[in-house]
Design a protein around this motif. Structure first.
Motif, short mmCIF file in Angstrom:
data_model
loop_
_atom_site.label_atom_id
_atom_site.label_comp_id
_atom_site.label_asym_id
_atom_site.label_seq_id
_atom_site.Cartn_x
_atom_site.Cartn_y
_atom_site.Cartn_z
N LEU A 142 4.13 2.98 8.78
CA LEU A 142 3.96 3.00 7.32
C LEU A 142 4.03 1.59 6.73
O LEU A 142 3.35 1.28 5.77
N ILE A 143 4.83 0.76 7.27
CA ILE A 143 5.00 -0.59 6.75
C ILE A 143 3.90 -1.51 7.24
O ILE A 143 3.55 -2.49 6.58
N ASN A 144 3.33 -1.30 8.35
CA ASN A 144 2.28 -2.15 8.91
C ASN A 144 1.08 -2.13 7.98
O ASN A 144 0.46 -1.10 7.76
N PRO A 145 0.72 -3.28 7.51
CA PRO A 145 -0.35 -3.32 6.51
C PRO A 145 -1.71 -2.91 7.07
O PRO A 145 -2.56 -2.42 6.33
N VAL A 146 -1.92 -3.11 8.31
CA VAL A 146 -3.24 -2.82 8.87
C VAL A 146 -3.42 -1.32 9.06
O VAL A 146 -4.49 -0.79 8.82
N GLU A 147 -2.39 -0.62 9.42
CA GLU A 147 -2.50 0.80 9.71
C GLU A 147 -2.00 1.70 8.57
O GLU A 147 -2.30 2.88 8.56
N SER A 148 -1.28 1.18 7.64
CA SER A 148 -0.66 2.01 6.61
C SER A 148 -1.57 2.23 5.40
O SER A 148 -2.08 1.30 4.81
N THR A 149 -1.72 3.46 5.02
CA THR A 149 -2.43 3.79 3.76
C THR A 149 -1.50 3.63 2.58
O THR A 149 -1.94 3.34 1.46
N PHE A 150 -0.23 3.82 2.85
CA PHE A 150 0.75 3.63 1.80
C PHE A 150 0.72 2.20 1.28
O PHE A 150 0.72 1.97 0.06
#
Length: 169
Positions: free
Chosen positions: A7-15
């Motif tokens: 969730l925190i990873n900017p590349v994989e997180s939509t949040f």
């Protein structure tokens, strides 16, 4: 834990991208849209306040006009009452004057009638005296069988009238 990291990873997180998009959108709204909307709302608020002030002034003017009209109506009613009272008094005065004038005319007519009656009475008495005189002369001529002079006629007439008048009394 892996889930949180994802969730925190900017590349994989939509949040994360949703949050960034929300912040950018909020900034754009705050920078460009909200001031215009605020300005439009303030202008609208100012217009509404002006309309309210104008309505209050109009209401006060209407109340003042209503008071003026009520005062005018009151004055007009007083004036109408005065006019009615004056007309009533004038009517009574004219009626009284007409009655007095009619009484005076009746009195004058009665006086004139009495005067005419007196004249007619005197004329009639005079005619009767003349008629009686002529009758007395005619009868006397027949009785005496002779004609008398004018003085004798007048004397006989006066005596006959006096005699007739005494008999009637």
């Amino acid at each position: 834990m892996e889930e949180i990291l994802r969730l925190i990873n900017p590349v994989e997180s939509t949040f994360f991208w949703s949050l960034i998009t929300f912040l950018i959108f909020s900034f754009l709204l705050w920078k460009f849209v909200f001031p215009k909307v605020t300005k439009i709302i303030k202008e609208r608020e100012k217009k509404i306040q002006n309309k309210i002030d104008e309505a209050e002034r109009t209401k006060e003017e209407a109340a003042n006009l209503l008071d003026e009209y009520k005062e005018k109506i009151k004055k007009a009613e007083k004036e109408a009452h005065k006019i009615r009272e004056k007309a009533k008094k004038d009517g009574q005065r004219l009626k009284k004057e007409a009655i007095e004038e009619t009484r005076k005319e009746i009195k004058d007519l009665l006086s004139l009638a009495r005067h005419q009656i007196e004249i007619e009475k005197n004329r009639t008495v005079s005619e009767i005296k003349n008629y009686i005189s002529e009758m007395v002369i005619a009868v006397s001529e027949k009785v005496i069988k002779k004609s008398l002079d004018k003085e004798d006629h007048l004397r006989l007439i006066e005596e006959s009238i006096a005699e007739i008048t005494r008999e009637k009394i």
